[in-house]
Enzyme design. Structure first.
Site, PDB file in Angstrom:
ATOM      1  N   CYS A  51       0.843  -1.198   0.000  1.00  0.00           N
ATOM      2  CA  CYS A  51       0.000   0.000   0.000  1.00  0.00           C
ATOM      3  C   CYS A  51       0.873   1.240   0.000  1.00  0.00           C
ATOM      4  O   CYS A  51       2.014   1.208   0.454  1.00  0.00           O
ATOM      5  CB  CYS A  51      -0.874   0.058   1.251  1.00  0.00           C
ATOM      6  N   ASP A  52       0.294   2.308  -0.481  1.00  0.00           N
ATOM      7  CA  ASP A  52       0.899   3.618  -0.321  1.00  0.00           C
ATOM      8  C   ASP A  52      -0.233   4.619  -0.186  1.00  0.00           C
ATOM      9  O   ASP A  52      -1.308   4.425  -0.760  1.00  0.00           O
ATOM     10  CB  ASP A  52       1.799   3.992  -1.504  1.00  0.00           C
ATOM     11  N   THR A  53       0.002   5.647   0.594  1.00  0.00           N
ATOM     12  CA  THR A  53      -1.005   6.679   0.821  1.00  0.00           C
ATOM     13  C   THR A  53      -0.393   8.032   0.528  1.00  0.00           C
ATOM     14  O   THR A  53       0.732   8.310   0.942  1.00  0.00           O
ATOM     15  CB  THR A  53      -1.512   6.627   2.275  1.00  0.00           C
TER      16      THR A  53
END
EC number: 3.6.1.9
Length: 187
Positions: free
Chosen positions: A63-65
């Site tokens: 994931c990346d935000t």
């Protein structure tokens, strides 16, 4: 077993709350943005890069935000003054939080993302400094955590877990891949 390619304690908590059998193996990558890279192109590139070394027998999740305001990405702050700048920029305004999901399983790579709108309180510099001193948001995109009590978030539209850093609505779309890793489903 699921392999979570993230050091985020919030992502770990979310997977634990789903009672999934997983382990954490993160790989360090260069998260610098490329010249003229659109925020969603950046999100896809980084989310898929974080999958790291592929294994055909395991389900890999990364994931990346990112926090985006006026088409600019606000990364994790590198220091106190950068955190102040980010929070001053977001104060009293609305921005978008995008969380990307990279999945690799059986030689197939997938990407999905979710977005949420976040509305900030209007804060002065002293309120911002006190918040940073209390919560040390240096591991969070945009210098804040939606979960922080008395934090800068006034309200939001969309998914709470997306703002935390895990696009759970997108993850549920892939339940056929991960349902066998529910702890109650294993012999």
């Amino acid at each position: 077993m699921i392999v979570l390619r993230s050091k985020s304690p919030r992502r770990k908590q979310i997977l634990e709350s789903l009672d999934l059998d997983f382990r954490i193996e993160s790989e360090d990558i260069d998260e610098s943005s490329l010249k003229d890279e659109h925020p969603l192109e950046y999100l896809k590139r980084i989310s898929l890069s974080k999958l790291g070394t592929r294994s055909k027998d395991e389900l890999l999740i990364s994931c990346d935000t990112i926090v985006v305001q006026e088409n600019s990405i606000l990364q994790k702050p590198e220091n106190f003054s950068q955190a102040i700048e980010m929070l001053e920029r977001l104060s009293g305004k609305t921005h978008i939080v995008y969380s990307g999901l990279g999945i690799y399983y059986n030689r197939l790579e997938q990407f999905a993302f979710d977005s949420s709108k976040v509305h900030f309180h209007t804060w002065n510099k002293e309120q911002i400094k006190k918040y940073i001193e209390r919560y040390s948001p240096f591991d969070k995109a945009g210098s804040y955590g939606v979960q922080d009590i008395e934090g800068p978030v006034q309200s939001f539209e969309g998914s709470y877990t997306n703002i935390l850093g895990f696009p759970i609505r997108m993850f549920f779309q892939y339940h056929e891949l991960w349902k066998k890793y529910l702890k109650g489903n294993q012999a």
